[in-house]
Motif scaffolding. Structure first.
Motif, PDB file in Angstrom:
ATOM      1  N   UNK A  70       0.937  -1.205   0.027  1.00  0.00           N
ATOM      2  CA  UNK A  70      -0.202  -0.017   0.027  1.00  0.00           C
ATOM      3  C   UNK A  70       0.939   1.166   0.014  1.00  0.00           C
ATOM      4  N   UNK A  71       1.014   2.042  -1.203  1.00  0.00           N
ATOM      5  CA  UNK A  71       1.655   3.324  -1.249  1.00  0.00           C
ATOM      6  C   UNK A  71       0.754   4.132  -0.754  1.00  0.00           C
ATOM      7  N   UNK A  72       1.389   4.960   0.214  1.00  0.00           N
ATOM      8  CA  UNK A  72       0.440   5.995   0.863  1.00  0.00           C
ATOM      9  C   UNK A  72       0.704   7.430   0.142  1.00  0.00           C
ATOM     10  N   UNK A  73      -0.056   8.244   0.055  1.00  0.00           N
ATOM     11  CA  UNK A  73       0.160   9.620  -0.443  1.00  0.00           C
ATOM     12  C   UNK A  73      -1.126  10.349   0.068  1.00  0.00           C
ATOM     13  N   UNK A  74      -0.765  11.879   0.000  1.00  0.00           N
ATOM     14  CA  UNK A  74      -1.821  12.738   0.559  1.00  0.00           C
ATOM     15  C   UNK A  74      -3.070  12.401  -0.060  1.00  0.00           C
ATOM     16  N   UNK A  75      -4.395  12.423   0.517  1.00  0.00           N
ATOM     17  CA  UNK A  75      -5.425  12.125  -0.106  1.00  0.00           C
ATOM     18  C   UNK A  75      -6.054  10.789  -0.195  1.00  0.00           C
ATOM     19  N   UNK A  76      -4.992   9.676   0.381  1.00  0.00           N
ATOM     20  CA  UNK A  76      -5.302   8.314   0.107  1.00  0.00           C
ATOM     21  C   UNK A  76      -6.768   8.059   1.131  1.00  0.00           C
TER      22      UNK A  76
END
Length: 355
Positions: A70-76
């Motif tokens: 799971x690659x996290x990023x802003x807005x996930x």
């Protein structure tokens, strides 16, 4: 090794990872061994490029488990992390049920009667068959053990951490329309953070923790030699020394281990075969090691004032202001020691000049 079992000891873990060309410190190996043996999530914090993500990938390969990332990023949001409903499949299912629904409702005379009859029937629209699984639910539903990597968790909002707590603490995911799915096999969970923000105490409480820093020159030399065996050992040593020197400067981004490997390979492509030749290709190697123009300018300025040779100690003499230091570069391990040593050496040289 069976993918359902943990490693017998930290030494066995170290050997298994070494077979995947991952070199791990003894203390780090003990913590990873405990995480696998206790089936506890492992939170790795530290600067970018020190091998946190690679640890999860190598651990999966060494243990025979599949890696779920799971690659996290802003807005996930939960739709990308947990699950979504496959509306296309549901629509096709409704179309197939249309004729049957007509038969079911035949004989009803009022809307209320038809509605009541429909409510007694299970249309099967909200079942596991119509779930589009995302990484968290995929890890829980997998019949075979997996390694679940939650990468760069600090890039998400704090609300996303709440979604992780059920998976980390209970190894389960709740789907309101269906119920709770409990893990069919216990995943090994690795979370990584680049320290861009402080994680919540609730998340940290559910994990074992380890602060990963840049390796010592000796260990990094071993890592680079394994990943770039075509490069002469003397050249690898010089490239590693240059990288550690750069990490002592106040850079926006310190060279990562993967960038040091790239620089070593670049040195080999440029024809370097022995020690002491790094100076003539240094500008090209800085392109592999540094990714900001301000960092390159600072490095060139500092290095041009240094004594020649692969083992360079920065000296005073630059009258141009340096760029602001990175919030994470050199914050752990050898990076911090190198930074402190470089500043101390510069201070001593300046004091000597004033005398």
């Amino acid at each position: 090794m069976s993918p359902t079992t943990a490693f017998d000891s930290p030494e066995a873990l170290t050997e298994a990872l070494a077979a995947e060309n991952y070199v791990i410190d003894p203390e780090f190996a003990v913590v990873v061994h405990l995480a696998t043996a206790l089936e506890r999530p492992l939170l790795l914090e530290g600067p970018a490029g020190v091998g946190k993500t690679e640890l999860a990938s190598s651990l999966a390969a060494a243990s025979g488990r599949r890696l779920v990332r799971l690659q996290c990023y802003e807005g996930l949001d939960d739709g990308r992390a947990l699950y979504e409903w496959d509306y296309g499949k549901q629509l096709m299912h409704v179309q197939m049920l249309r004729d049957r629904i007509g038969e079911l409702l035949s004989g009803t005379t009022t809307m209320a009667e038809a509605s009541a009859r429909l409510q007694t029937e299970d249309t099967g629209l909200y079942t596991e068959h119509f779930l589009s699984t995302r990484p968290l639910l995929e890890a829980v539903l997998s019949p075979d053990p997996v390694v679940l990597l939650v990468d760069e968790v600090d890039r998400t909002e704090e609300s996303m951490e709440a979604l992780l707590l059920e998976v980390l603490a209970e190894q389960q995911v709740t789907v309101p329309e269906i119920g709770t799915f409990t893990a069919r096999s216990i995943p090994w969970v690795v979370l990584t953070s680049n320290d861009t923000r402080e994680l919540s105490p609730a998340l940290k409480r559910r994990c074992l923790h380890f602060a990963v820093g840049f390796p010592t020159p000796e260990r990094e030399t071993e890592i680079v030699s394994r990943r770039a065996p075509q490069v002469a050992p003397e050249v690898v040593t010089d490239v590693v020394e240059l990288a550690h020197l750069l990490r002592g400067f106040p850079l926006r981004k310190s060279p990562s281990i993967s960038e040091v490997i790239d620089a070593a390979r670049a040195a080999a492509v440029l024809g370097l075969r022995s020690a002491g030749e790094l100076e003539k290709v240094r500008p090209a190697l800085l392109s592999a090691l540094l990714k900001y123009g301000s960092d390159r300018e600072l490095a060139v300025r500092r290095l041009d004032d240094d004594e020649p040779g692969p083992g360079i100690v920065p000296t005073a003499g630059s009258d141009r202001p340096d760029t602001a230091a990175s919030t994470t570069a050199g914050a752990f391990g050898a990076g911090r020691a190198a930074s402190t040593g470089s500043r101390a050496a510069a201070d001593r040289n300046r004091r000597g000049g004033r005398r």
